[in-house]
Scaffold this motif. Sequence first.
Motif, PDB file in Angstrom:
ATOM      1  N   ASP A 127      -6.358  -2.986   7.314  1.00 21.18           N
ATOM      2  CA  ASP A 127      -7.179  -3.373   8.461  1.00 21.18           C
ATOM      3  C   ASP A 127      -8.644  -2.999   8.304  1.00 21.18           C
ATOM      4  N   GLY A 128      -9.020  -2.493   7.118  1.00 16.52           N
ATOM      5  CA  GLY A 128     -10.418  -2.186   6.858  1.00 16.52           C
ATOM      6  C   GLY A 128     -10.818  -0.759   7.132  1.00 16.52           C
ATOM      7  N   ARG A 129      -9.952   0.019   7.741  1.00 14.84           N
ATOM      8  CA  ARG A 129     -10.273   1.426   7.971  1.00 14.84           C
ATOM      9  C   ARG A 129     -10.307   2.190   6.642  1.00 14.84           C
ATOM     10  N   PRO A 130     -11.061   3.295   6.572  1.00 19.73           N
ATOM     11  CA  PRO A 130     -11.070   4.103   5.347  1.00 19.73           C
ATOM     12  C   PRO A 130      -9.708   4.721   5.088  1.00 19.73           C
ATOM     13  N   GLY A 131      -9.360   4.862   3.830  1.00 20.81           N
ATOM     14  CA  GLY A 131      -8.141   5.552   3.465  1.00 20.81           C
ATOM     15  C   GLY A 131      -8.331   7.055   3.543  1.00 20.81           C
ATOM     16  N   ASP A 132      -7.214   7.780   3.574  1.00 25.09           N
ATOM     17  CA  ASP A 132      -7.287   9.237   3.544  1.00 25.09           C
ATOM     18  C   ASP A 132      -6.076   9.799   2.811  1.00 25.09           C
ATOM     19  N   GLU A 133      -5.890  11.105   2.915  1.00 23.39           N
ATOM     20  CA  GLU A 133      -4.830  11.771   2.157  1.00 23.39           C
ATOM     21  C   GLU A 133      -3.435  11.277   2.526  1.00 23.39           C
ATOM     22  N   ASP A 134      -3.290  10.702   3.724  1.00 22.50           N
ATOM     23  CA  ASP A 134      -1.963  10.328   4.212  1.00 22.50           C
ATOM     24  C   ASP A 134      -1.724   8.825   4.269  1.00 22.50           C
ATOM     25  N   THR A 135      -2.661   8.020   3.787  1.00 21.36           N
ATOM     26  CA  THR A 135      -2.462   6.575   3.786  1.00 21.36           C
ATOM     27  C   THR A 135      -1.314   6.225   2.843  1.00 21.36           C
ATOM     28  N   PRO A 136      -0.308   5.501   3.338  1.00 20.31           N
ATOM     29  CA  PRO A 136       0.859   5.185   2.485  1.00 20.31           C
ATOM     30  C   PRO A 136       0.467   4.405   1.231  1.00 20.31           C
ATOM     31  N   VAL A 137       1.095   4.743   0.128  1.00 16.28           N
ATOM     32  CA  VAL A 137       0.813   4.074  -1.142  1.00 16.28           C
ATOM     33  C   VAL A 137       1.959   4.358  -2.106  1.00 16.28           C
ATOM     34  N   THR A 138       2.189   3.447  -3.041  1.00 18.11           N
ATOM     35  CA  THR A 138       3.200   3.648  -4.075  1.00 18.11           C
ATOM     36  C   THR A 138       2.578   3.342  -5.432  1.00 18.11           C
ATOM     37  N   VAL A 139       3.313   3.672  -6.491  1.00 20.10           N
ATOM     38  CA  VAL A 139       2.798   3.401  -7.830  1.00 20.10           C
ATOM     39  C   VAL A 139       2.637   1.904  -8.057  1.00 20.10           C
ATOM     40  N   ALA A 140       3.408   1.092  -7.344  1.00 21.27           N
ATOM     41  CA  ALA A 140       3.290  -0.366  -7.483  1.00 21.27           C
ATOM     42  C   ALA A 140       1.953  -0.886  -6.983  1.00 21.27           C
ATOM     43  N   ASP A 141       1.265  -0.080  -6.146  1.00 17.32           N
ATOM     44  CA  ASP A 141      -0.051  -0.477  -5.623  1.00 17.32           C
ATOM     45  C   ASP A 141      -1.182  -0.165  -6.597  1.00 17.32           C
ATOM     46  N   MET A 142      -0.875   0.567  -7.638  1.00 13.80           N
ATOM     47  CA  MET A 142      -1.916   0.975  -8.575  1.00 13.80           C
ATOM     48  C   MET A 142      -2.312  -0.187  -9.485  1.00 13.80           C
ATOM     49  N   ILE A 143      -3.600  -0.480  -9.539  1.00 11.96           N
ATOM     50  CA  ILE A 143      -4.118  -1.567 -10.375  1.00 11.96           C
ATOM     51  C   ILE A 143      -4.537  -1.000 -11.728  1.00 11.96           C
ATOM     52  N   GLY A 144      -3.837  -1.367 -12.775  1.00 10.33           N
ATOM     53  CA  GLY A 144      -4.238  -0.985 -14.123  1.00 10.33           C
ATOM     54  C   GLY A 144      -3.726   0.375 -14.564  1.00 10.33           C
ATOM     55  N   HIS A 145      -3.895   0.635 -15.846  1.00 10.04           N
ATOM     56  CA  HIS A 145      -3.333   1.840 -16.456  1.00 10.04           C
ATOM     57  C   HIS A 145      -4.043   3.114 -16.035  1.00 10.04           C
ATOM     58  N   TYR A 146      -5.362   3.071 -15.830  1.00 11.40           N
ATOM     59  CA  TYR A 146      -6.053   4.298 -15.426  1.00 11.40           C
ATOM     60  C   TYR A 146      -5.530   4.787 -14.085  1.00 11.40           C
ATOM     61  N   LYS A 147      -5.527   3.904 -13.064  1.00 12.12           N
ATOM     62  CA  LYS A 147      -5.063   4.310 -11.747  1.00 12.12           C
ATOM     63  C   LYS A 147      -3.594   4.718 -11.780  1.00 12.12           C
ATOM     64  N   ARG A 148      -2.792   3.980 -12.540  1.00 13.29           N
ATOM     65  CA  ARG A 148      -1.370   4.306 -12.621  1.00 13.29           C
ATOM     66  C   ARG A 148      -1.167   5.679 -13.273  1.00 13.29           C
ATOM     67  N   SER A 149      -1.929   5.952 -14.315  1.00 12.41           N
ATOM     68  CA  SER A 149      -1.784   7.247 -14.991  1.00 12.41           C
ATOM     69  C   SER A 149      -2.223   8.397 -14.087  1.00 12.41           C
ATOM     70  N   LYS A 150      -3.275   8.199 -13.306  1.00  7.43           N
ATOM     71  CA  LYS A 150      -3.723   9.259 -12.396  1.00  7.43           C
ATOM     72  C   LYS A 150      -2.726   9.459 -11.256  1.00  7.43           C
ATOM     73  N   TYR A 151      -2.123   8.380 -10.792  1.00 14.23           N
ATOM     74  CA  TYR A 151      -1.102   8.491  -9.743  1.00 14.23           C
ATOM     75  C   TYR A 151       0.089   9.311 -10.260  1.00 14.23           C
ATOM     76  N   LEU A 152       0.577   8.962 -11.445  1.00 11.63           N
ATOM     77  CA  LEU A 152       1.720   9.674 -12.010  1.00 11.63           C
ATOM     78  C   LEU A 152       1.362  11.119 -12.350  1.00 11.63           C
ATOM     79  N   ALA A 153       0.105  11.349 -12.738  1.00 12.99           N
ATOM     80  CA  ALA A 153      -0.337  12.712 -13.034  1.00 12.99           C
ATOM     81  C   ALA A 153      -0.305  13.570 -11.773  1.00 12.99           C
ATOM     82  N   GLU A 154      -0.810  13.026 -10.673  1.00  9.26           N
ATOM     83  CA  GLU A 154      -0.784  13.816  -9.429  1.00  9.26           C
ATOM     84  C   GLU A 154       0.649  14.071  -8.984  1.00  9.26           C
TER      85      GLU A 154
END
Length: 332
Positions: A127-154
Amino acid sequence: MPQLQTTALVTGATGFVGSAVARRLLAEGFTLRLLSRPNSDRRNLAGLEATVVEGDLTDPASLKKAVKGCDAVFHVAADYRLWAPNPDELYQANVDGSRALVAAAHAAGVQRIVYTSSVAVLGIPKDGRPGDEDTPVTVADMIGHYKRSKYLAEEAVRELAAKGAPVVIVNPSTPIGPRDVKPTPTGRVVRDAAAGKMPAFVDTGLNVAHVDDVAEGHWLAYTRGVIGQRYVLGGEDMSLKQILATIADITGRRAPTLQLPHAAVMPVARAAEFLARFTGRAPVATVEEIRMSKKRMYFSCAKARRELGYAPRPARAALEDAVAWFRDNGYL
């Protein structure tokens, strides 16, 4: 306030954010140990009163040696490439390396670990609001290898925190400022815009934070953060058009007015990546960058403000300091 004997290991201190974190810790009287690969560019370490220890995130033995005797660890290092000939390298450094370092630090009795993640792993509300620490997200939402690797690292680091590792996680947004020696992908945009080499742009947005404020956020996470929690270290939401207009005002140039549709830029990125496989040089634009730019990557640092006392300065100050540093160091 730490005693002078407090020893901290900082990974990534040869880089942009890591060097700022190292400087912030030195100001607090820490004894610093800086992890560096043998062939790393060490310009950002010039003048720092610290011990450089050679090691690599892909070499667990070197990490065990580096953390021995440390009271704190600031794990800032990451393979930050939006394009790599061999994407496996990103996972080896960012996921396996982070897991190995945090595990080694925990086993060595380190009292507090600050892990540098990224807002790249956070969700962005539709809806255009800023994201924060609790905004729902999954690894499937990660675009590309860099974001996916950082998601899995965290995720790997959070699992270790659940098992007792004393980890506080920080998620910087888009750091901008001095000592971006490489420069980072965003730093290249600032450099090129300041040099008058960005005649056009796409519709996107970023959360801009001064790199020294991000470093301050690391310090606050160390002193005030809750183990197992994560904190967005952001600044000001700006469209790319606003960023380029601000840089134009700082430099006295005309701001670009040509806005290109994402579909028009994608073939350029694909061609650039194709050529990069033959030249070995990073492409001027990547498919991941174009795909990510379709979203406005706006984030709220309200939690860090409220719980850590984090207080970022206006984005213009970050852009002014970045332009001045690029100019003073011959990048323009």
